[in-house]
Design a protein around this motif. Structure first.
Motif, PDB file in Angstrom:
ATOM      1  N   ASP A 165       0.846  -1.187   0.000  1.00 51.18           N
ATOM      2  CA  ASP A 165       0.000   0.000   0.000  1.00 51.18           C
ATOM      3  C   ASP A 165       0.884   1.241   0.000  1.00 51.18           C
ATOM      4  O   ASP A 165       2.075   1.174   0.289  1.00 51.18           O
ATOM      5  N   SER A 166       0.276   2.393  -0.322  1.00 51.56           N
ATOM      6  CA  SER A 166       0.919   3.675  -0.031  1.00 51.56           C
ATOM      7  C   SER A 166       0.669   3.977   1.448  1.00 51.56           C
ATOM      8  O   SER A 166      -0.115   3.291   2.106  1.00 51.56           O
ATOM      9  N   CYS A 167       1.335   5.003   1.987  1.00 53.14           N
ATOM     10  CA  CYS A 167       1.258   5.234   3.434  1.00 53.14           C
ATOM     11  C   CYS A 167       1.448   6.720   3.733  1.00 53.14           C
ATOM     12  O   CYS A 167       1.571   7.536   2.806  1.00 53.14           O
ATOM     13  N   GLN A 168       1.488   7.084   5.019  1.00 55.48           N
ATOM     14  CA  GLN A 168       1.651   8.498   5.396  1.00 55.48           C
ATOM     15  C   GLN A 168       2.917   9.074   4.744  1.00 55.48           C
ATOM     16  O   GLN A 168       3.969   8.446   4.762  1.00 55.48           O
ATOM     17  N   GLY A 169       2.788  10.267   4.188  1.00 55.49           N
ATOM     18  CA  GLY A 169       3.910  10.899   3.497  1.00 55.49           C
ATOM     19  C   GLY A 169       3.859  10.697   2.000  1.00 55.49           C
ATOM     20  O   GLY A 169       4.490  11.430   1.243  1.00 55.49           O
ATOM     21  N   ASP A 170       3.094   9.680   1.554  1.00 51.13           N
ATOM     22  CA  ASP A 170       2.909   9.478   0.110  1.00 51.13           C
ATOM     23  C   ASP A 170       1.797  10.357  -0.445  1.00 51.13           C
ATOM     24  O   ASP A 170       1.651  10.480  -1.664  1.00 51.13           O
TER      25      ASP A 170
END
Length: 224
Positions: A165-170
């Motif tokens: 997955d993408s995550c915080q900051g992406d």
């Protein structure tokens, strides 16, 4: 692929779409002053200063979608940043292609890129990373834990069991589909429950719902 700085601190991603504009998420610029914003180009490893081609641009204007944030949701989570001066589209610096209107991209493999955290609540990454995730139909995404929080302006990508997955900051960065060397931006990283949680795929702004809005706000730019 670019990243955004606020008071010289990394916090979001973005994508160059022509010689004058960067596309990002509405929540990446909501309530922020453009004077404290800047965009970094051609970086890969944020921890080193030896990448000589890296350069930074100030922001001339912030154009957040005027329907973003209504009802406290992430609907219409898209924004354009007009650079203070144009960038030369030469060498390895090229804008990403905008997607065709009306296409759902269901079943395609999306590639999310960014310097975001590598796990939920983890540290952001110094090096640019990418992850491949299958794009779901909105019908299937509404069968996940999100249910009717998914609007037609959103696009979901991920595995039922989580894993990637993408995550915080992406946030604000791109979800691409790639055909050879041709990158098309189909999504802008927007929101999600945790990162790589089962039954909660990543949620992206569906870019091809905004083509007329993008074109109308970037008439002074060159897409060549």
């Amino acid at each position: 692929m670019v990243y955004l700085l606020y008071n010289n601190r990394f916090y979001c991603g973005g994508s160059l779409i022509n010689n004058l504009y960067v596309m990002t998420a509405g929540h990446c610029v909501n309530g922020f002053s453009k004077e404290r914003l800047s965009v970094v180009f051609l970086d890969h490893d944020r921890s080193t200063t030896s990448e000589t081609r890296t350069f930074t641009k100030r922001i001339g204007a912030v154009l957040r979608h005027n329907l973003y944030g209504i009802g406290g949701s992430y609907n219409n989570d898209i924004a354009l940043l007009r650079l203070e001066s144009e960038v030369p589209l030469t060498g390895i610096l090229k804008p990403v292609c905008l997607p065709p209107i009306g296409k759902s991209f269901t079943g395609y493999t999306g590639i999310a890129t960014g310097w975001g955290a590598t796990q939920s609540h983890g540290q952001v990454s110094n090096k640019l990373r990418e992850v491949r995730v299958p794009i779901l139909s909105n019908v299937d995404c509404r069968k996940t834990g999100y249910r009717d929080r998914i609007t037609d302006n959103m696009l979901c990508a991920g595995y039922a069991q989580g894993t990637k997955d993408s995550c915080q900051g992406d946030s604000g960065g791109p979800l691409h589909i790639v055909n050879g060397t041709y990158h098309t931006i189909v999504g802008v990283t927007s929101w999600g429950e945790g990162c790589a949680e089962p039954n909660y795929p990543g949620v992206y702004t569906r870019v091809n719902r905004y083509i007329s809005w993008i074109n109308g706000n970037t008439r002074d730019a060159c897409y060549c």
